[in-house]
Design an enzyme around this catalytic site. Structure first.
Site, short mmCIF file in Angstrom:
data_model
loop_
_atom_site.label_atom_id
_atom_site.label_comp_id
_atom_site.label_asym_id
_atom_site.label_seq_id
_atom_site.Cartn_x
_atom_site.Cartn_y
_atom_site.Cartn_z
N ASN A 66 -8.82 -4.03 -0.26
CA ASN A 66 -10.07 -3.54 0.31
C ASN A 66 -11.10 -4.62 0.59
O ASN A 66 -12.09 -4.37 1.28
CB ASN A 66 -10.69 -2.49 -0.62
N ASP A 91 0.67 -2.87 6.88
CA ASP A 91 1.43 -1.63 6.91
C ASP A 91 0.71 -0.58 7.75
O ASP A 91 -0.52 -0.51 7.78
CB ASP A 91 1.62 -1.09 5.49
N ASN A 112 -8.01 0.15 4.86
CA ASN A 112 -9.17 -0.51 4.26
C ASN A 112 -9.15 -2.03 4.39
O ASN A 112 -10.20 -2.66 4.47
CB ASN A 112 -9.31 -0.11 2.78
#
Length: 237
Positions: A66, A91, A112
């Site tokens: 993140n 991904d 994120n």
């Protein structure tokens, strides 16, 4: 100079997660192109090498997913790079397992790590999205991305990592379409620029045309990447 960022979470407990396929791709590029040893800098692990005459920096942010933009942003400013010198591998839930797409700019798709890089660096960089599939239920997404690849996933994970690494030179040349085509051919996931089929002569519709042999991808037999893949998918005879 090209900066290639593979995204993931640091730590052995996350190493085999679907969310870490960006790290796995960076590791395979590192191995196949004989980059320098990984060192700590920019809150990340970095290594440098040369591909097709161009200097390439690999970076694996160690800030957790993140906050990936903090690390990538530091590296971009240090090397005085423009956004078109940045490639990010990560991904993608909205692509089937084993499919790959490259695009420049666009939205984060809820990822994120990409949100963080967008915030710290801007949006107009190249994104390599590696499909991991969607669990089908929103409530299962976190469990899915933070879950480990299964043994059966080895049938597509190993070839796509090898194909990404083998064709990184096309990314260096900014030939994104060529890169996608080569990866698709090597993994058997289709060719994005196939010619239109030729009409069959009358009376010949029953004759089958021979299919071209499917290209193979060399999978590592030794080294850290091989050890990890063997743990994930089991040794192959």
């Amino acid at each position: 100079m090209l900066l290639i960022a593979g995204l993931g979470n640091p730590g052995s407990q996350y190493a085999a997660n679907r969310h870490n396929i960006g790290f796995m791709a960076a590791d395979e590029i590192h191995r196949r192109h004989r980059f320098s040893p990984w060192t700590k800098k920019f809150q990340a692990l970095i290594a440098d090498g040369t591909i097709d005459g161009e200097k390439v920096i690999l970076i694996k942010p160690q800030t957790f997913m993140n906050l990936s933009g903090q690390s990538v942003g530091e590296a971009m400013r240090f090397y005085k790079l423009a956004l078109d010198d940045l490639v990010v591998i990560y991904d993608e839930l909205d692509l089937p397992p084993g499919k790959l797409r490259v695009k420049t700019g666009g939205g984060s798709g809820g990822h994120n790590g990409i949100k963080s890089i967008d915030a710290h660096c801007g949006k107009d960089y190249r994104r390599i999205r590696v499909g991991i599939g969607h669990p089908g239920v929103k409530e299962m997404v976190t469990h899915h991305v933070l879950g480990n690849f299964s043994k059966a996933d080895g049938e597509w994970v190993e070839p796509i990592l090898g194909a990404i690494a083998d064709n990184t030179g096309l990314l260096v040349k900014k030939d994104d379409a060529g890169f996608m085509n080569r990866v698709a051919l090597a993994t058997g996931s289709g060719h994005r620029s196939e010619p239109k089929p030729v009409a069959k002569p009358a009376g010949q519709s029953h004759i089958r045309q021979a299919r071209p042999a499917k290209p193979t991808v060399t999978i590592p037999k030794t080294g850290p990447m091989a050890d990890m893949l063997n743990k994930l998918f089991g040794k192959k005879e």
